[in-house]
Design a protein around this motif. Structure first.
Motif, mmCIF file in Angstrom:
data_model
loop_
_atom_site.group_PDB
_atom_site.id
_atom_site.type_symbol
_atom_site.label_atom_id
_atom_site.label_comp_id
_atom_site.label_asym_id
_atom_site.label_seq_id
_atom_site.Cartn_x
_atom_site.Cartn_y
_atom_site.Cartn_z
ATOM 1 N N SER A 110 8.235 5.896 -8.509
ATOM 2 C CA SER A 110 9.094 6.891 -7.864
ATOM 3 C C SER A 110 8.440 8.269 -7.765
ATOM 4 N N SER A 111 7.385 8.518 -8.542
ATOM 5 C CA SER A 111 6.701 9.810 -8.446
ATOM 6 C C SER A 111 5.618 9.811 -7.366
ATOM 7 N N GLY A 112 5.309 8.667 -6.780
ATOM 8 C CA GLY A 112 4.336 8.614 -5.699
ATOM 9 C C GLY A 112 3.663 7.265 -5.572
ATOM 10 N N ASN A 113 3.315 6.901 -4.342
ATOM 11 C CA ASN A 113 2.691 5.617 -4.045
ATOM 12 C C ASN A 113 1.475 5.811 -3.144
ATOM 13 N N CYS A 114 0.402 5.117 -3.471
ATOM 14 C CA CYS A 114 -0.791 5.113 -2.630
ATOM 15 C C CYS A 114 -1.720 4.016 -3.121
ATOM 16 N N SER A 115 -2.220 3.222 -2.195
ATOM 17 C CA SER A 115 -3.189 2.167 -2.495
ATOM 18 C C SER A 115 -4.283 2.193 -1.443
ATOM 19 N N TYR A 116 -5.421 1.621 -1.792
ATOM 20 C CA TYR A 116 -6.535 1.465 -0.864
ATOM 21 C C TYR A 116 -6.804 -0.023 -0.734
ATOM 22 N N VAL A 149 -4.428 5.929 7.474
ATOM 23 C CA VAL A 149 -3.352 5.896 6.491
ATOM 24 C C VAL A 149 -2.189 5.141 7.116
ATOM 25 N N ILE A 150 -1.775 4.056 6.475
ATOM 26 C CA ILE A 150 -0.677 3.223 6.962
ATOM 27 C C ILE A 150 0.542 3.508 6.098
ATOM 28 N N LEU A 151 1.672 3.812 6.742
ATOM 29 C CA LEU A 151 2.881 4.161 6.000
ATOM 30 C C LEU A 151 3.897 3.032 6.042
ATOM 31 N N THR A 152 4.457 2.719 4.873
ATOM 32 C CA THR A 152 5.433 1.628 4.761
ATOM 33 C C THR A 152 6.830 2.046 5.184
ATOM 34 N N HIS A 153 7.226 3.286 4.881
ATOM 35 C CA HIS A 153 8.546 3.805 5.264
ATOM 36 C C HIS A 153 8.587 5.300 4.988
ATOM 37 N N ASP A 154 9.712 5.926 5.252
ATOM 38 C CA ASP A 154 9.775 7.389 5.284
ATOM 39 C C ASP A 154 10.248 8.060 4.001
ATOM 40 N N HIS A 155 10.328 7.379 2.890
ATOM 41 C CA HIS A 155 10.723 8.042 1.640
ATOM 42 C C HIS A 155 9.593 8.949 1.142
ATOM 43 N N ILE A 178 -18.188 -10.234 9.226
ATOM 44 C CA ILE A 178 -16.983 -10.154 8.403
ATOM 45 C C ILE A 178 -17.396 -10.134 6.939
ATOM 46 N N SER A 179 -16.820 -9.189 6.234
ATOM 47 C CA SER A 179 -17.100 -9.059 4.808
ATOM 48 C C SER A 179 -16.543 -10.247 4.043
ATOM 49 N N LYS A 180 -17.193 -10.598 2.972
ATOM 50 C CA LYS A 180 -16.723 -11.704 2.141
ATOM 51 C C LYS A 180 -15.904 -11.216 0.955
ATOM 52 N N ILE A 181 -15.614 -9.921 0.910
ATOM 53 C CA ILE A 181 -14.787 -9.403 -0.177
ATOM 54 C C ILE A 181 -13.711 -8.475 0.390
ATOM 55 N N MET A 182 -12.684 -8.322 -0.410
ATOM 56 C CA MET A 182 -11.675 -7.297 -0.140
ATOM 57 C C MET A 182 -11.527 -6.508 -1.427
ATOM 58 N N ARG A 183 -11.373 -5.211 -1.264
ATOM 59 C CA ARG A 183 -11.195 -4.322 -2.411
ATOM 60 C C ARG A 183 -9.779 -3.774 -2.401
ATOM 61 N N LEU A 184 -9.177 -3.737 -3.572
ATOM 62 C CA LEU A 184 -7.864 -3.127 -3.723
ATOM 63 C C LEU A 184 -7.935 -2.111 -4.847
ATOM 64 N N CYS A 185 -7.471 -0.919 -4.561
ATOM 65 C CA CYS A 185 -7.327 0.127 -5.578
ATOM 66 C C CYS A 185 -5.881 0.575 -5.533
ATOM 67 N N SER A 186 -5.117 0.249 -6.544
ATOM 68 C CA SER A 186 -3.763 0.768 -6.640
ATOM 69 C C SER A 186 -3.867 2.111 -7.356
ATOM 70 N N ILE A 187 -3.681 3.189 -6.623
ATOM 71 C CA ILE A 187 -3.888 4.527 -7.159
ATOM 72 C C ILE A 187 -2.629 5.041 -7.836
ATOM 73 N N ALA A 188 -1.472 4.746 -7.242
ATOM 74 C CA ALA A 188 -0.189 5.139 -7.839
ATOM 75 C C ALA A 188 0.902 4.245 -7.275
ATOM 76 N N SER A 189 1.851 3.889 -8.133
ATOM 77 C CA SER A 189 2.972 3.067 -7.707
ATOM 78 C C SER A 189 4.178 3.437 -8.550
ATOM 79 N N VAL A 221 -8.458 1.222 4.331
ATOM 80 C CA VAL A 221 -7.297 2.031 4.694
ATOM 81 C C VAL A 221 -6.520 2.417 3.444
ATOM 82 N N LEU A 222 -5.809 3.536 3.552
ATOM 83 C CA LEU A 222 -4.838 3.900 2.532
ATOM 84 C C LEU A 222 -3.486 3.372 2.971
#
Length: 179
Positions: free
Chosen positions: A14-20, A56-62, A1-12, A28-29
């Motif tokens: 109304s024009s688009g959302n994506c994080s890693y 790629v995990i999707l939160t909802h259908d917008h 098990i890794s001892k770190i987690m990485r987060l990249c907020s790429i866009a957040s 995962v995205l």
């Protein structure tokens, strides 16, 4: 098990959302609302290669969350789309997305965890006006991360998973009347 987690907020927004979210070797995205070239360029700038992205995990259908989902899986054939069946159906009903996305769909269900990229992931209910809206609780050993998007308020399930997290990412829409 890794001892770190990485987060990249790429866009957040109304024009688009994506994080890693991931470890030093895989992740995962979350959502696919912006062009894949921008996503993978931002990931490359952070030392993350396409083969490190396991799904790629999707939160909802917008549209601002799913617009480019099919282009991701078409270009990167190893990727699968993880979402509830209701999100997939809502996406196909609301948007001009190829029906072939069904071939890349892995169904998930709220409150039933699944493993992806070496992490345990649990979808949970969040309030929003999309179809079958989900937040995600992501565990990597002792490290626990919760992401919830498009929140207008925090319901009981979101509060439960937010209270368990070491780290969290919340995103909400601006509503002048609510303020």
């Amino acid at each position: 098990i890794s001892k770190i987690m990485r987060l990249c907020s790429i866009a957040s927004g109304s024009s688009g959302n994506c994080s890693y979210v991931g470890t030093e070797t895989q992740g995962v995205l979350i959502d696919a609302g912006i062009d894949g070239e921008k996503v993978f360029k931002a990931l490359a700038a952070n030392g993350i290669t396409p083969d490190m992205v396991k799904g790629v995990i999707l939160t909802h259908d917008h549209g601002d969350h799913v617009r480019y989902a099919y282009t991701y899986v078409r270009k990167y054939r190893h990727l699968k789309i993880y979402c509830t069946p209701r999100v997939l159906n809502g996406m196909l009903r609301r948007h001009n997305i190829s029906r072939r996305i069904r071939e890349s769909h892995v169904p998930i269900f709220k409150e039933i965890d699944f493993s992806l990229a070496g992490m345990k992931i649990t979808a949970f209910e969040v309030p929003h006006d999309g179809t079958c809206n989900s937040g995600f609780f992501i565990e990597n050993g002792e490290l626990k991360f919760t992401i919830a998007t498009d929140l207008g308020h925090i319901n009981d399930r979101a509060e439960f998973y937010l209270s368990k997290a070491n780290f969290m990412m919340l995103e909400s829409n601006y509503d002048h009347a609510m303020l």
